[in-house]
Scaffold this active site. Structure first.
Site, PDB file in Angstrom:
ATOM      1  N   CYS A  76      42.126  36.273  41.205  1.00 40.23           N
ATOM      2  CA  CYS A  76      43.378  36.694  40.600  1.00 40.23           C
ATOM      3  C   CYS A  76      44.519  36.284  41.523  1.00 40.23           C
ATOM      4  O   CYS A  76      44.507  36.594  42.724  1.00 40.23           O
ATOM      5  CB  CYS A  76      43.391  38.207  40.390  1.00 40.23           C
ATOM      6  SG  CYS A  76      44.960  38.841  39.742  1.00 40.23           S
ATOM      7  N   CYS A  79      46.309  39.708  42.992  1.00 41.33           N
ATOM      8  CA  CYS A  79      45.693  40.675  43.914  1.00 41.33           C
ATOM      9  C   CYS A  79      44.478  40.138  44.663  1.00 41.33           C
ATOM     10  O   CYS A  79      43.854  40.875  45.416  1.00 41.33           O
ATOM     11  CB  CYS A  79      45.326  41.945  43.165  1.00 41.33           C
ATOM     12  SG  CYS A  79      43.983  41.727  41.979  1.00 41.33           S
ATOM     13  N   CYS A 124      42.998  41.642  34.661  1.00 41.74           N
ATOM     14  CA  CYS A 124      42.349  41.869  35.958  1.00 41.74           C
ATOM     15  C   CYS A 124      42.101  43.369  36.089  1.00 41.74           C
ATOM     16  O   CYS A 124      43.014  44.180  35.902  1.00 41.74           O
ATOM     17  CB  CYS A 124      43.245  41.369  37.093  1.00 41.74           C
ATOM     18  SG  CYS A 124      42.610  41.787  38.734  1.00 41.74           S
ATOM     19  N   CYS A 127      44.437  44.867  39.206  1.00 42.69           N
ATOM     20  CA  CYS A 127      45.902  44.983  39.144  1.00 42.69           C
ATOM     21  C   CYS A 127      46.449  45.043  37.721  1.00 42.69           C
ATOM     22  O   CYS A 127      47.647  45.263  37.535  1.00 42.69           O
ATOM     23  CB  CYS A 127      46.566  43.846  39.917  1.00 42.69           C
ATOM     24  SG  CYS A 127      46.423  42.221  39.138  1.00 42.69           S
ATOM     25  N   CYS A 148      39.207  32.319  27.802  1.00 43.84           N
ATOM     26  CA  CYS A 148      40.262  31.309  27.833  1.00 43.84           C
ATOM     27  C   CYS A 148      41.359  31.844  28.757  1.00 43.84           C
ATOM     28  O   CYS A 148      42.088  32.767  28.396  1.00 43.84           O
ATOM     29  CB  CYS A 148      40.775  31.097  26.408  1.00 43.84           C
ATOM     30  SG  CYS A 148      41.911  29.734  26.241  1.00 43.84           S
TER      31      CYS A 148
END
Length: 164
Positions: A76, A79, A124, A127, A148
């Site tokens: 990510c 984070c 995510c 976060c 995707c």
């Protein structure tokens, strides 16, 4: 009598509209990494902020991560949580990095109605950043799923090789 029926229909219409709007409001989940919009803007590029914090979508075929198949992990961009392993990446032909599965426990799902119909949005789990969407048109020989993902939501870290 006609006035009474019209009044009743008006009250029912207002009541149904109010109830429907309440049903579309999202519950705010608390994530382990939480920042103000100003803090996110300080650490993310404008493109990353648009994707991760405003649920934007990058143009297809615009991410250099779309064609990366080296061994490693995609994290990510907000984070640094490990989200996808390159061994689960495939070329979907859509123009966005696509994976058939995520690292276990790294992804949350929500429902997105922005296009007028329900889509499964991927976030995510650490976060709450918007990553992309999941569809059931992925490789049948594996999970059948296609995550995707916007490339600007990810950072790729190649697997370290041992020096011989």
């Amino acid at each position: 009598m006609k006035r009474f029926i019209l009044l009743l229909l008006g009250v029912l219409t207002i009541s149904c509209t109010t109830t429907a709007q309440k049903g579309k409001q999202k519950d705010q989940k608390t994530y382990a990494v939480s920042k103000t919009n100003a803090e996110w803007k300080e650490i993310l590029s404008s493109e990353q902020y648009y994707i991760l914090r405003q649920a934007g979508t990058e143009r297809p075929f615009s991410s250099p991560l779309n064609k990366i198949y080296a061994s490693g992990t995609f994290y990510c961009a907000a984070c640094n949580t490990a989200l996808y392993e390159s061994k689960h990446k495939f070329d979907s032909g859509t123009g966005w990095p696509s994976f058939d599965r995520a690292v276990k426990g790294s992804i949350d799902k929500d429902v997105d109605y922005k296009l007028g119909y329900a889509r499964s949005e991927l976030l995510c789990a650490t976060c709450g950043g918007h990553l992309g969407h999941v569809f059931n048109d992925g490789p049948r020989e594996t999970t059948g799923m296609r995550h995707c993902i916007n490339g600007d939501a990810l950072i790729f870290k190649p697997k370290e090789t041992k020096n011989e």
